[in-house]
Design an enzyme around this catalytic site. Structure first.
Site, PDB file in Angstrom:
ATOM      1  N   SER A   1       0.852  -1.180   0.000  1.00 47.63           N
ATOM      2  CA  SER A   1       0.000   0.000   0.000  1.00 47.63           C
ATOM      3  C   SER A   1       0.886   1.227   0.000  1.00 47.63           C
ATOM      4  CB  SER A   1      -0.904   0.006   1.231  1.00 47.63           C
ATOM      5  OG  SER A   1      -1.640   1.196   1.302  1.00 47.63           O
ATOM      6  N   CYS A   2       1.057   1.836  -1.155  1.00 44.10           N
ATOM      7  CA  CYS A   2       2.097   2.852  -1.301  1.00 44.10           C
ATOM      8  C   CYS A   2       1.563   4.260  -1.418  1.00 44.10           C
ATOM      9  CB  CYS A   2       2.947   2.546  -2.528  1.00 44.10           C
ATOM     10  SG  CYS A   2       1.991   2.580  -4.059  1.00 44.10           S
ATOM     11  N   GLY A   3       0.250   4.461  -1.300  1.00 44.37           N
ATOM     12  CA  GLY A   3      -0.291   5.801  -1.384  1.00 44.37           C
ATOM     13  C   GLY A   3      -0.589   6.265  -2.790  1.00 44.37           C
TER      14      GLY A   3
END
Length: 277
Positions: A120-122
């Protein structure tokens, strides 16, 4: 406040790799060893029945993860915005099905995509540079933290990392009081996932991130800064170095950023006035 059934850390978080060769690179003999390894699995997130993202993560604390993901992505503003969460084990991985209010569902549908990412990297569903660099809301919370509190939190962190102690291969995100007491910790193979899980766990326990600081066992990437800012947590401490964009985004949002944190030293990138003692 809504309360959801949690998928807690357990056998699904690690496996034991038996009868592996311990290769010695010195003069000692090789040996057969048994070692625990963390599970990394695809976690599909569905919103309103539509696939939003697929993340590679450790399949533990999945309800916390879903809540934190929705809050970090701006799909929900608080826990009550999330109508339902249903994690399901499927062949090869997991699916988390969420129901959001109309506005959040519309936003999710506008960003929807189904390609696999590492964590989950934004950047979920964001397809241009302008959106990536969109202004962050300013951090309104303020706390004063003594340098001894940072050292205290670092010293006690290993005691709050059971999965890391057994595998040596996962990140931890901890929420700490201004005095350095660790209140809550979550672990994952992905540093962003660990922080999402922590944010979700805090929301479930009605603990305001504005009242303490985050401590992460990770490189300080700009995505971690963004998630911290969106949670309105006033201070982020990481054990590794920051990137240029992390430094810029933290300064603009008014986030106190402490990096390269060790027992005897740390690099304060922004917000030095909030470090006391």
């Amino acid at each position: 406040m809504r309360v959801y059934d949690q998928v807690v850390s357990g056998p699904q978080a690690q496996e034991t790799a038996l009868d592996r060769l311990g290769l010695n690179l010195g003069r000692e003999a090789d040996a057969r060893i048994a070692r625990a390894v963390p599970v990394e699995a695809p976690i599909a997130i569905e919103i309103g029945g539509i696939g939003y993202a697929v993340m590679m993560a450790t399949p533990s604390d999945l309800v916390d993860y879903a809540i934190g993901f929705a809050l970090s992505e701006g799909l929900a503003s608080n826990l009550d915005d999330i109508a339902d969460i249903q994690p399901h084990a499927v062949e090869g991985g997991w699916i988390i099905r969420m129901m959001l209010p109309l506005e959040g569902t519309k936003k999710a549908m506008a960003r929807a995509r189904v390609r696999v990412t590492e964590s989950s990297c934004g950047l979920c569903g964001i397809d241009n540079i302008e959106q990536v660099l969109r202004p962050l809301p300013p951090v309104t919370a303020r706390i004063s933290v003594e340098r001894s509190a940072i050292s205290r939190a670092l010293a006690s962190l290993p005691d709050h990392q059971p999965l890391s102690q057994s595998t040596g291969a996962v990140h931890a995100a901890a929420f700490c009081t201004p005095t350095g007491e660790i209140v809550l910790t979550r672990e994952d193979v992905g540093r962003h996932n660990a922080l999402d899980k922590l944010i979700g766990a805090l929301a479930q326990k009605s603990i305001d991130p504005a009242t303490g600081f985050f401590l992460l066992t990770a490189r300080c990437s700009y995505e971690l800064v963004e998630k911290t800012v969106r949670a309105n947590c006033p201070m982020l401490v990481t054990i590794s170095a920051p990137t240029t964009l992390a430094v810029e985004r933290a300064a603009r949002a008014g986030l106190t950023l402490v990096t390269l944190a060790r027992a005897d030293a740390a690099l304060v990138v922004s917000g030095l006035e909030n470090i006391a003692g």
